[in-house]
Design a protein around this motif. Sequence first.
Motif, PDB file in Angstrom:
ATOM      1  N   GLY A 254       0.634  -1.302   0.036  1.00 29.31           N
ATOM      2  CA  GLY A 254      -0.074  -0.069   0.220  1.00 29.31           C
ATOM      3  C   GLY A 254       0.956   1.069  -0.224  1.00 29.31           C
ATOM      4  N   PHE A 255       1.793   1.107   1.133  1.00 26.94           N
ATOM      5  CA  PHE A 255       2.697   2.572   1.068  1.00 26.94           C
ATOM      6  C   PHE A 255       2.029   3.534   1.316  1.00 26.94           C
ATOM      7  CE2 PHE A 255       4.600  -0.797  -2.005  1.00 26.94           C
ATOM      8  CZ  PHE A 255       5.648  -1.467  -0.861  1.00 26.94           C
ATOM      9  N   ARG A 369       4.513   6.711   2.054  1.00 23.30           N
ATOM     10  CA  ARG A 369       5.555   6.151   2.920  1.00 23.30           C
ATOM     11  C   ARG A 369       6.438   7.317   3.735  1.00 23.30           C
ATOM     12  NH1 ARG A 369       8.684   0.602   2.015  1.00 23.30           N
ATOM     13  NH2 ARG A 369       8.914   0.116   4.171  1.00 23.30           N
ATOM     14  N   GLN A 511       3.543  -6.188   6.058  1.00 23.14           N
ATOM     15  CA  GLN A 511       4.543  -5.862   7.467  1.00 23.14           C
ATOM     16  C   GLN A 511       4.789  -7.038   8.172  1.00 23.14           C
ATOM     17  OE1 GLN A 511       1.876  -4.120   6.453  1.00 23.14           O
ATOM     18  NE2 GLN A 511       2.730  -1.970   5.995  1.00 23.14           N
ATOM     19  N   HIS A 513       2.715  -8.929  10.266  1.00 23.91           N
ATOM     20  CA  HIS A 513       2.174  -8.853  11.710  1.00 23.91           C
ATOM     21  C   HIS A 513       1.648 -10.295  12.034  1.00 23.91           C
ATOM     22  CE1 HIS A 513       0.649  -4.481  11.089  1.00 23.91           C
ATOM     23  NE2 HIS A 513       2.067  -4.686  10.941  1.00 23.91           N
ATOM     24  N   SER A 516       5.012 -11.485  13.542  1.00 23.55           N
ATOM     25  CA  SER A 516       5.704 -10.851  14.895  1.00 23.55           C
ATOM     26  C   SER A 516       4.480 -10.823  15.858  1.00 23.55           C
ATOM     27  CB  SER A 516       5.708  -9.242  14.448  1.00 23.55           C
ATOM     28  OG  SER A 516       6.745  -8.966  13.440  1.00 23.55           O
ATOM     29  N   ARG A 552       3.003   2.448  13.423  1.00 29.08           N
ATOM     30  CA  ARG A 552       2.284   2.479  14.444  1.00 29.08           C
ATOM     31  C   ARG A 552       1.750   0.991  15.061  1.00 29.08           C
ATOM     32  NH1 ARG A 552      -3.427   1.508  14.442  1.00 29.08           N
ATOM     33  NH2 ARG A 552      -3.628   3.195  16.420  1.00 29.08           N
ATOM     34  N   SER A 553       1.942   0.058  14.056  1.00 28.41           N
ATOM     35  CA  SER A 553       1.400  -1.399  14.312  1.00 28.41           C
ATOM     36  C   SER A 553       2.081  -2.131  15.372  1.00 28.41           C
ATOM     37  CB  SER A 553       1.372  -2.330  13.133  1.00 28.41           C
ATOM     38  OG  SER A 553       0.414  -1.409  12.133  1.00 28.41           O
ATOM     39  N   LEU A 554       3.145  -2.177  15.550  1.00 32.55           N
ATOM     40  CA  LEU A 554       3.803  -2.666  16.551  1.00 32.55           C
ATOM     41  C   LEU A 554       3.951  -1.843  17.896  1.00 32.55           C
ATOM     42  CD1 LEU A 554       5.631  -4.820  17.780  1.00 32.55           C
ATOM     43  CD2 LEU A 554       7.678  -3.854  17.003  1.00 32.55           C
ATOM     44  N   CYS A 669      15.502   1.177  16.086  1.00 31.36           N
ATOM     45  CA  CYS A 669      14.174   1.264  16.141  1.00 31.36           C
ATOM     46  C   CYS A 669      13.785   0.599  17.546  1.00 31.36           C
ATOM     47  CB  CYS A 669      13.357   0.535  15.202  1.00 31.36           C
ATOM     48  SG  CYS A 669      13.986  -1.303  14.703  1.00 31.36           S
ATOM     49  N   ASN A 671      13.937  -1.796  20.899  1.00 36.52           N
ATOM     50  CA  ASN A 671      14.024  -3.333  20.870  1.00 36.52           C
ATOM     51  C   ASN A 671      13.338  -3.758  19.616  1.00 36.52           C
ATOM     52  OD1 ASN A 671      15.253  -3.320  23.402  1.00 36.52           O
ATOM     53  ND2 ASN A 671      13.334  -3.307  24.413  1.00 36.52           N
ATOM     54  N   ASN A 674      11.369  -8.813  15.364  1.00 40.74           N
ATOM     55  CA  ASN A 674      11.927 -10.084  14.563  1.00 40.74           C
ATOM     56  C   ASN A 674      12.945  -9.242  13.529  1.00 40.74           C
ATOM     57  OD1 ASN A 674      12.416 -11.529  12.131  1.00 40.74           O
ATOM     58  ND2 ASN A 674      10.440 -12.438  12.390  1.00 40.74           N
ATOM     59  N   GLN A 681      12.115  -4.457   6.213  1.00 40.06           N
ATOM     60  CA  GLN A 681      11.279  -3.041   6.400  1.00 40.06           C
ATOM     61  C   GLN A 681      12.453  -1.907   5.490  1.00 40.06           C
ATOM     62  OE1 GLN A 681       8.119  -2.268   6.677  1.00 40.06           O
ATOM     63  NE2 GLN A 681       7.818  -4.076   6.199  1.00 40.06           N
ATOM     64  N   VAL A 744       9.372   0.805  12.433  1.00 38.36           N
ATOM     65  CA  VAL A 744      10.672   0.753  11.422  1.00 38.36           C
ATOM     66  C   VAL A 744      10.077   0.846  10.073  1.00 38.36           C
ATOM     67  CG1 VAL A 744      11.011  -1.771  11.228  1.00 38.36           C
ATOM     68  CG2 VAL A 744      13.015  -0.121  11.173  1.00 38.36           C
ATOM     69  N   GLY A 745       8.543   0.853   9.928  1.00 36.73           N
ATOM     70  CA  GLY A 745       8.031   0.590   8.586  1.00 36.73           C
ATOM     71  C   GLY A 745       8.516   1.585   7.622  1.00 36.73           C
TER      72      GLY A 745
HETATM   73  N1  MCN Z   1       9.299  -4.637  13.762  1.00 36.37           N
HETATM   74  C1  MCN Z   1       9.953  -5.387  14.943  1.00 36.37           C
HETATM   75  N2  MCN Z   1      10.615  -4.405  15.696  1.00 36.37           N
HETATM   76  C2  MCN Z   1      10.750  -3.177  15.503  1.00 36.37           C
HETATM   77  C3  MCN Z   1       9.975  -2.526  14.907  1.00 36.37           C
HETATM   78  C4  MCN Z   1       9.081  -3.355  13.943  1.00 36.37           C
HETATM   79  O1  MCN Z   1       9.909  -6.441  14.595  1.00 36.37           O
HETATM   80  N3  MCN Z   1      11.457  -2.626  16.796  1.00 36.37           N
HETATM   81  C5  MCN Z   1       8.323  -5.275  12.634  1.00 36.37           C
HETATM   82  C6  MCN Z   1       7.026  -5.258  13.320  1.00 36.37           C
HETATM   83  O2  MCN Z   1       6.567  -6.185  14.175  1.00 36.37           O
HETATM   84  C7  MCN Z   1       6.159  -5.490  12.019  1.00 36.37           C
HETATM   85  C8  MCN Z   1       7.095  -4.501  11.140  1.00 36.37           C
HETATM   86  O3  MCN Z   1       8.350  -4.754  11.530  1.00 36.37           O
HETATM   87  O4  MCN Z   1       6.038  -6.820  11.654  1.00 36.37           O
HETATM   88  C9  MCN Z   1       6.544  -3.289  10.880  1.00 36.37           C
HETATM   89  O5  MCN Z   1       6.098  -2.572  12.043  1.00 36.37           O
HETATM   90  P1  MCN Z   1       5.978  -0.974  12.353  1.00 36.37           P
HETATM   91  O6  MCN Z   1       7.200  -0.222  12.104  1.00 36.37           O
HETATM   92  O7  MCN Z   1       5.149  -1.025  13.400  1.00 36.37           O
HETATM   93  O8  MCN Z   1       5.085  -0.488  10.751  1.00 36.37           O
HETATM   94  P2  MCN Z   1       3.608  -0.997  10.392  1.00 36.37           P
HETATM   95  O9  MCN Z   1       3.490  -2.510  10.858  1.00 36.37           O
HETATM   96  O10 MCN Z   1       2.624  -0.092  11.199  1.00 36.37           O
HETATM   97  O11 MCN Z   1       3.509  -0.577   8.977  1.00 36.37           O
HETATM   98  C10 MCN Z   1       3.353   0.654   8.548  1.00 36.37           C
HETATM   99  C11 MCN Z   1       4.523   0.933   7.623  1.00 36.37           C
HETATM  100  C12 MCN Z   1       4.251   2.101   6.513  1.00 36.37           C
HETATM  101  S1  MCN Z   1       3.672   3.317   7.414  1.00 36.37           S
HETATM  102  C13 MCN Z   1       4.325   1.752   5.174  1.00 36.37           C
HETATM  103  S2  MCN Z   1       4.069   3.143   4.094  1.00 36.37           S
HETATM  104  C14 MCN Z   1       4.780   0.559   4.802  1.00 36.37           C
HETATM  105  C15 MCN Z   1       5.539  -0.267   5.698  1.00 36.37           C
HETATM  106  O12 MCN Z   1       5.163  -0.110   6.906  1.00 36.37           O
HETATM  107  N4  MCN Z   1       4.097   0.114   3.928  1.00 36.37           N
HETATM  108  C16 MCN Z   1       4.623  -1.187   3.373  1.00 36.37           C
HETATM  109  N5  MCN Z   1       6.132  -1.386   5.154  1.00 36.37           N
HETATM  110  C17 MCN Z   1       5.584  -1.791   4.231  1.00 36.37           C
HETATM  111  N6  MCN Z   1       6.107  -2.940   3.738  1.00 36.37           N
HETATM  112  C18 MCN Z   1       5.430  -3.835   2.795  1.00 36.37           C
HETATM  113  N7  MCN Z   1       5.693  -4.938   2.504  1.00 36.37           N
HETATM  114  N8  MCN Z   1       4.440  -3.259   2.060  1.00 36.37           N
HETATM  115  C19 MCN Z   1       4.000  -1.832   2.412  1.00 36.37           C
HETATM  116  O13 MCN Z   1       2.948  -1.198   1.664  1.00 36.37           O
END
Ligand code: MCN
Length: 799
Positions: A254-255, A369, A511, A513, A516, A552-554, A669, A671, A674, A681, A744-745
């Motif tokens: 989606g990005f 993004r 991502q 989830h 994770s 925000r998800s994590l 990011c 702790n 995964n 990411q 970290v996304g």
């Molecule tokens: N994670 C982790 N440890 C951390 C941070 C994150 O292990 N300290 C892992 C999380 O558990 C999760 C993944 O990394 O499995 C991403 O987590 P997070 O940073 O919370 O981001 P979101 O899941 O909320 O994803 C949103 C973010 C955004 S805003 C965009 S835009 C985006 C992105 O993620 N679009 C994506 N990554 C993408 N990846 C794919 N494949 N496709 C998209 O459209």
Amino acid sequence: MTVTEPIVGTSMKRKEDPKLLTGEGQFIDDIHAPGELWMGMVRAPMAHATVTNIDASAAAALDGVHAVYTGAELNDMGLWIAPLPCAWPVTPDMANPPHFPATSSEVHHVGEIVAVVLADSRYGAVDAAEQVVVDYDVLPAVASVAAARDGSDLAHTSLETNKAYHWPLVPDPDALEAAFANATHTVTGNFVQQRLIPMPMEPRGVLAVPSPMGGDMTLYSATQVPHILKVMVAATTGIPENQLRIIAPAVGGGFGGKLNVNPDELLAVTLARKLGRPVRWTETRSEGAFSTHQGRGQLQKIELAADAEGKLLGVRVHLDADMGAYMMLITPGVPLLGSFLYTGVYNVPAFGFTCDGYFTNLTPTDAYRGAGRPEASYAIERAMDMLAIEVGVGPDEIRRRNYLGGGDAFENLETASTLVFDSGHYSPNLDAALEMAGYDDLRAQQQQRRDNGSSKHLGIGLCTYVEICGLAPSRALGGLNYGAGGWEHGMVRFLPTGKVEVVTGATPHGQGHETSWSMIVADRLGIDPADVTVLHSDTAISPLGLDTYGSRSLAVGGVAIAMACDKVIDKARLIAAHQLEANPDDLDFVAGAFTVKGSPDKTMPIQAIAFGAFTAHNLPEGMEPNLQEQMTFDPANFVFPFGTHVAVVEIDEDTGHVELLSYTAIDDCGNQINPLIVEGQVHGGIVQGVAQALWEEAIWDDDGNLKNPSMLDYLVPSPAEVPSIGTGYTYTPSTSNPLGVKGVGEAGTIGSAAAVINAVVDALGPLGVTDIDMPATPSKVWKTIQRAKQAQDQGEVQS
Ligand code: MCN
């Protein structure tokens, strides 16, 4: 099965991949409903015009065509009770002209829907749409934000100005003025954030399926935001929310491009409801390029004031932001998401930010993004390089002199932009990046090439970014007039056989989830991650949620799951104590089993407790049966990941070609759940930022036509264009949540564009180049070199 080894922090392979790799994933185009009709959109071919007549007779007469509705007819049919929503009116007086799924009269961008065909087949719908004859009176188009600011033509004839809003964030105007008055050094950067097309692998699509009787409606949509969509569909169509179910099936990326409420979604739902038949649509790649929202689109002016040593005294920023033709879900708020971050990782005593949002006759902008934060990081990081040159120190040194906390570890530090950074430790992060990139050696190589008069110029670019994510504390969003909260919901449920179902309000679309969240649960409960199933993206299964965006998800949703696990353990402890005839405080919970302290034979695995909770034969007096708990987590603060990226480029002076030789990223990011997913990411994010720096741009002509709406000429990079990326991490736990995690996304995207352009400018500095607009294409680089050489020659002649 119980598990004794820690799972969180290991690079477990993604659970979701086998299904996707073997073609079992069900995307929108794989899902069909009996009797479905396809929508074909008749879209305006010009950016600003009045529809004077529509002749749909030829289209309506075609075989397989069920109906043709003009925009005016659709708007008269009572299908909706409100325009498409904007959830973020950033000021009380923000202009927000009504935006309906199809227009009745005035067209405001190429691709706006003027009529809809319904036909038995996909191709029949497209063919019929081409037979609809529309007459237009052409109006002058406002085809850039500069033209909008100039104001000679109006993007909306119903408005008196193109300016939609003015938003200031100037905590202390006097201090800001004094900072510039007292400065030894000032630098000014004027930067262009070009428009970008999100281009996920799977285009958008919808399928609305009405129930035969009773009025229930299921909408399948390739969306990142099923929960938000549900509320908004109810609010705009008047369909009772309790009769709506939204399902985001497998979603191919989606990005940010799937974070909206789109005309097609509302058309599918309302026409399916009216006709009592399923209605569907899938965009083509080119259609999506100009009808689904785009990202960025800003003109930035940043000024830095510094003392003699280059220590910052003040930062002043103004943006002119291109809203496009309409305010979509969070269009006006995107610049605000970056506004607080123009101070970067630096100690900035005085700060001021203003933004003017303008309407243009271009496709609306919205989240892409990073949304606002890559723009902020780009401006401050480019400007810091300019300041380094002005002061006469290296780019690493200027950063070190200005780091928050002096580069030492800090927690909960307030910045001049009124944020409180949860934690940071910037110097070791920079050190690690410079060492991994081989910075000193690179500088020596660069000098050698310069001494040899090589036409292949080496450039080294740094970016030390910080971002704000983990959206978000609901109170903070309320303070910014955003129309929803920022909490996230999670439920953890033991099934009778000891397996676990997790229900999350997050909506993964790439991502990981499922992996994770399984790891978090398995770690907490001492069970096998294979025993955990994560349910999501269906509002009937996961009714509470605020979806996935803003990394925000994590930090919000994953933390909610961990907290729900803790509640499960608390309840299980009471049951175990009851059945083992012990005091709850005398029980240890280790490796998925409760054991009475000092009596290793008096033990109960949590699965046995779950079964006992299911049979409910022997529970403490008054306790509810079953072992399931839920948690809605609303964080008290955002999270602030950071990192240092180092890009190394080689530029051919004769062709202007920029080759990215190497890329190093040390991200933090907090702790990590995964590391493998984090790595993925970071890689994906970096490639998107590099693409903005070097290749991608939505190119519009002066009449508001998108000149590159296909992947033939919108240059999304393939793996061939990107070198292997060197990654590493520092680990500074967040204080905003009990897992100490940060998002970290988006991080890769936020750090990379500035690093690459800093490298390009660094390479070309000896030729007199001081800046270059993105994307740094060969022709742009070549022309910039020629201009700089001419200027140098003229300078020499004059002197
Ligand atoms: N994670 C982790 N440890 C951390 C941070 C994150 O292990 N300290 C892992 C999380 O558990 C999760 C993944 O990394 O499995 C991403 O987590 P997070 O940073 O919370 O981001 P979101 O899941 O909320 O994803 C949103 C973010 C955004 S805003 C965009 S835009 C985006 C992105 O993620 N679009 C994506 N990554 C993408 N990846 C794919 N494949 N496709 C998209 O459209």
